[in-house]
Design a protein around this motif. Structure first.
Motif, mmCIF file in Angstrom:
data_model
loop_
_atom_site.group_PDB
_atom_site.id
_atom_site.type_symbol
_atom_site.label_atom_id
_atom_site.label_comp_id
_atom_site.label_asym_id
_atom_site.label_seq_id
_atom_site.Cartn_x
_atom_site.Cartn_y
_atom_site.Cartn_z
ATOM 1 N N LEU A 121 0.603 -1.570 -0.065
ATOM 2 C CA LEU A 121 0.280 -0.057 0.214
ATOM 3 C C LEU A 121 0.681 1.172 0.089
ATOM 4 C CD1 LEU A 121 -3.206 0.392 2.301
ATOM 5 C CD2 LEU A 121 -1.170 2.402 2.149
ATOM 6 N N VAL A 122 0.624 2.770 -0.676
ATOM 7 C CA VAL A 122 1.680 3.828 -0.743
ATOM 8 C C VAL A 122 1.209 4.643 -0.402
ATOM 9 C CG1 VAL A 122 2.952 5.163 -3.063
ATOM 10 C CG2 VAL A 122 2.406 2.726 -2.974
ATOM 11 N N ALA A 123 2.060 5.129 1.355
ATOM 12 C CA ALA A 123 1.092 5.793 1.813
ATOM 13 C C ALA A 123 1.278 7.531 1.045
ATOM 14 C CB ALA A 123 1.479 5.757 2.845
ATOM 15 N N THR A 124 -0.343 8.277 0.722
ATOM 16 C CA THR A 124 0.055 9.212 -0.635
ATOM 17 C C THR A 124 0.066 10.518 -0.112
ATOM 18 O OG1 THR A 124 -2.157 8.757 -1.176
ATOM 19 C CG2 THR A 124 0.111 7.241 -2.874
ATOM 20 N N LYS A 125 -0.267 10.756 1.715
ATOM 21 C CA LYS A 125 0.015 11.642 2.089
ATOM 22 C C LYS A 125 0.807 12.658 1.861
ATOM 23 C CE LYS A 125 2.393 10.451 6.574
ATOM 24 N NZ LYS A 125 2.142 9.080 6.563
ATOM 25 N N THR A 126 0.183 13.959 2.094
ATOM 26 C CA THR A 126 1.202 15.549 1.135
ATOM 27 C C THR A 126 1.356 15.011 -0.558
ATOM 28 O OG1 THR A 126 3.620 14.405 1.596
ATOM 29 C CG2 THR A 126 2.160 15.886 3.492
ATOM 30 N N GLN A 127 0.980 13.732 -1.440
ATOM 31 C CA GLN A 127 1.698 13.795 -2.317
ATOM 32 C C GLN A 127 0.461 14.708 -3.426
ATOM 33 O OE1 GLN A 127 5.548 13.611 -3.042
ATOM 34 N NE2 GLN A 127 5.426 12.594 -0.862
ATOM 35 N N ASP A 128 0.952 14.940 -4.171
ATOM 36 C CA ASP A 128 -0.048 16.018 -5.496
ATOM 37 C C ASP A 128 -0.513 13.890 -6.405
ATOM 38 O OD1 ASP A 128 1.516 15.659 -6.979
ATOM 39 O OD2 ASP A 128 1.500 17.874 -7.182
ATOM 40 N N ALA A 129 -1.818 14.393 -6.676
ATOM 41 C CA ALA A 129 -2.367 13.255 -7.663
ATOM 42 C C ALA A 129 -1.388 13.232 -8.759
ATOM 43 C CB ALA A 129 -4.161 13.865 -7.881
ATOM 44 N N PRO A 130 -1.244 14.445 -9.116
ATOM 45 C CA PRO A 130 -0.547 13.599 -10.940
ATOM 46 C C PRO A 130 0.349 13.184 -10.058
ATOM 47 C CG PRO A 130 -0.231 15.861 -10.533
ATOM 48 C CD PRO A 130 -1.088 15.907 -9.575
ATOM 49 N N THR A 131 1.119 13.101 -8.470
ATOM 50 C CA THR A 131 2.251 12.341 -8.171
ATOM 51 C C THR A 131 1.622 10.712 -7.987
ATOM 52 O OG1 THR A 131 3.370 13.569 -7.146
ATOM 53 C CG2 THR A 131 4.477 12.286 -6.357
ATOM 54 N N VAL A 132 0.060 11.046 -8.388
ATOM 55 C CA VAL A 132 -0.209 9.745 -7.219
ATOM 56 C C VAL A 132 -0.421 8.714 -8.211
ATOM 57 C CG1 VAL A 132 -2.093 8.198 -6.436
ATOM 58 C CG2 VAL A 132 -1.896 10.916 -5.243
ATOM 59 N N LEU A 133 -1.176 9.836 -9.435
ATOM 60 C CA LEU A 133 -1.249 8.810 -10.636
ATOM 61 C C LEU A 133 0.154 8.028 -10.855
ATOM 62 C CD1 LEU A 133 -4.383 11.122 -12.649
ATOM 63 C CD2 LEU A 133 -3.858 8.606 -12.006
ATOM 64 N N GLU A 134 1.459 9.053 -10.903
ATOM 65 C CA GLU A 134 2.232 7.895 -11.430
ATOM 66 C C GLU A 134 2.646 7.066 -11.079
ATOM 67 O OE1 GLU A 134 5.501 11.652 -10.290
ATOM 68 O OE2 GLU A 134 6.762 9.488 -11.604
ATOM 69 N N ALA A 135 2.761 6.599 -9.691
ATOM 70 C CA ALA A 135 2.857 5.580 -8.630
ATOM 71 C C ALA A 135 2.200 5.076 -9.380
ATOM 72 C CB ALA A 135 2.902 5.841 -7.378
ATOM 73 N N LEU A 136 0.450 4.577 -9.907
ATOM 74 C CA LEU A 136 -0.602 4.111 -10.026
ATOM 75 C C LEU A 136 0.255 3.908 -11.070
ATOM 76 C CD1 LEU A 136 -3.780 4.953 -8.999
ATOM 77 C CD2 LEU A 136 -3.009 3.629 -8.444
ATOM 78 N N ASP A 137 0.851 4.307 -12.281
ATOM 79 C CA ASP A 137 0.985 3.820 -13.851
ATOM 80 C C ASP A 137 2.097 2.884 -13.682
ATOM 81 O OD1 ASP A 137 -0.772 5.566 -15.077
ATOM 82 O OD2 ASP A 137 0.202 7.291 -15.053
ATOM 83 N N ALA A 138 3.091 3.206 -12.690
ATOM 84 C CA ALA A 138 4.108 2.143 -12.994
ATOM 85 C C ALA A 138 3.809 0.757 -11.709
ATOM 86 C CB ALA A 138 5.015 2.916 -11.491
ATOM 87 N N GLY A 139 2.385 1.493 -11.282
ATOM 88 C CA GLY A 139 1.833 -0.232 -11.210
ATOM 89 C C GLY A 139 1.661 -0.785 -9.893
ATOM 90 N N VAL A 140 1.457 0.431 -8.841
ATOM 91 C CA VAL A 140 0.336 0.057 -7.935
ATOM 92 C C VAL A 140 -0.710 0.291 -7.976
ATOM 93 C CG1 VAL A 140 0.108 2.111 -6.340
ATOM 94 C CG2 VAL A 140 2.724 1.860 -6.457
ATOM 95 N N ASP A 141 -1.028 -0.565 -6.691
ATOM 96 C CA ASP A 141 -2.931 -0.864 -7.273
ATOM 97 C C ASP A 141 -3.516 -0.510 -5.797
ATOM 98 O OD1 ASP A 141 -1.985 -3.130 -5.972
ATOM 99 O OD2 ASP A 141 -2.976 -4.335 -6.821
ATOM 100 N N LEU A 142 -2.610 0.060 -5.074
ATOM 101 C CA LEU A 142 -3.506 0.000 -3.239
ATOM 102 C C LEU A 142 -2.640 1.509 -3.002
ATOM 103 C CD1 LEU A 142 -5.545 -1.406 -1.089
ATOM 104 C CD2 LEU A 142 -3.252 -2.198 -0.118
ATOM 105 N N ILE A 143 -3.238 2.626 -2.581
ATOM 106 C CA ILE A 143 -2.989 3.585 -2.315
ATOM 107 C C ILE A 143 -3.764 3.875 -0.030
ATOM 108 C CG2 ILE A 143 -2.042 4.680 -4.372
ATOM 109 C CD1 ILE A 143 -4.291 6.838 -3.622
ATOM 110 N N GLY A 144 -3.407 4.014 0.274
ATOM 111 C CA GLY A 144 -3.608 5.062 1.867
ATOM 112 C C GLY A 144 -3.721 7.110 2.128
ATOM 113 N N GLU A 145 -4.565 7.104 2.318
ATOM 114 C CA GLU A 145 -4.966 8.312 2.713
ATOM 115 C C GLU A 145 -4.705 8.821 4.418
ATOM 116 O OE1 GLU A 145 -4.062 11.458 0.459
ATOM 117 O OE2 GLU A 145 -3.667 10.907 -0.833
ATOM 118 N N ASN A 146 -4.866 9.460 4.810
ATOM 119 C CA ASN A 146 -3.954 9.772 6.278
ATOM 120 C C ASN A 146 -5.531 11.270 6.470
ATOM 121 O OD1 ASN A 146 -1.473 8.852 5.728
ATOM 122 N ND2 ASN A 146 -1.891 9.015 7.748
#
Ligand SMILES: *Cc1c(COP(=O)(O)O)cnc(C)c1O
Length: 233
Positions: free
Chosen positions: A31-56
């Motif tokens: 699970l990639v913890a995406t707090k403080t990261q903006d939406a384009p950065t989160v999408l970059e992680a998804l495009d690199a294969g991440v399928d689970l993110i977590g927000e605080n």
């Protein structure tokens, strides 16, 4: 280092920890913890294969939700709430999160359950346990965790999928590990209880950038990692 490079190194680190613990690496989800990261950065992680993110924070969850909506609807990305949740934010969380890992109060659980039952849906949720007893950390006390989990597991509209903790803030590896072992013991007790709604409570969400090897050694099924993916916040 790009996010994709960091993710490749991190996955290798996770896999090595699993193998060292005699476990199948496919049994540890990232699970990639995406707090403080903006939406384009989160999408970059998804495009690199991440399928689970977590927000605080609910505010961040809501702000990034539109950018993620297509993938969540398609089932290629899941979003877990991993931060403290207040009763008055329950509606916003239900609109966007696929699982709430941070349930530690009967009030919040009841509010989630009522709304889910009314909407005819089921929400995946986990019980957060404060294994270290540190006052700054949220979570149910370990002694109370199994009984609390059985209570929320029986609520309509909720599906208990497991347990979450944040490891002790300590350089003492034995201490940190003992906390993770405690979460596993709670999970095992609840699974063995046979109580209504507990049959799916298998997940152990534990381990972050600094302690994921210890968590995997103690049975983590989900590690939540931010810094090793995006760099220091
Ligand atoms: C930030 C955060 C993480 C990730 O922590 P890192 O040390 O950046 O890997 C995991 N879980 C929770 C609840 C967090 O808030």
């Amino acid at each position: 280092m790009t996010v994709a490079d960091n993710l490749a190194r991190l996955r290798a680190r996770i896999d090595a920890a699993a193998v060292a613990a005699g476990r199948d690496p496919s049994g540890v989800r990232l699970l990639v913890a995406t707090k403080t990261q903006d939406a384009p950065t989160v999408l970059e992680a998804l495009d690199a294969g991440v399928d689970l993110i977590g927000e605080n924070r609910v505010q961040e969850l809501v702000a990034k939700a539109p950018a993620l909506a297509d993938r969540v609807a398609a089932g290629t990305a899941a979003v877990h709430m991993i931060g403290h949740l207040q009763r008055n934010k329950v509606n916003q969380v239900l609109a966007t999160a696929t699982c709430v890992e941070s349930v530690d109060s009967a009030d919040v659980a009841a509010a989630l359950a009522t709304r889910c039952a009314a909407a005819g849906r089921t929400l995946d949720m986990m019980v957060q346990v404060n294994v270290s007893g540190e006052e700054t950390k949220a979570g149910v006390a370990p002694d109370a965790a199994a009984a609390f989990a059985c209570t929320v597991a029986a609520m309509p509209g909720l599906r208990l999928t497991g347990f979450m903790t944040i490891g002790a803030h300590s350089d003492d590896e034995a201490l940190v590990r003992a906390g993770f072992a405690r979460l596993r013991a709670v999970r095992d007790e609840v699974l063995a209880s046979g109580r209504p709604g507990t049959a799916d409570a298998r997940e152990l969400s534990m381990g972050m950038t600094g302690d994921l090897e210890l968590a995997i050694a103690e049975g983590a099924t989900i590690v939540r990692v931010g810094t090793a993916v995006f760099g220091p916040r």
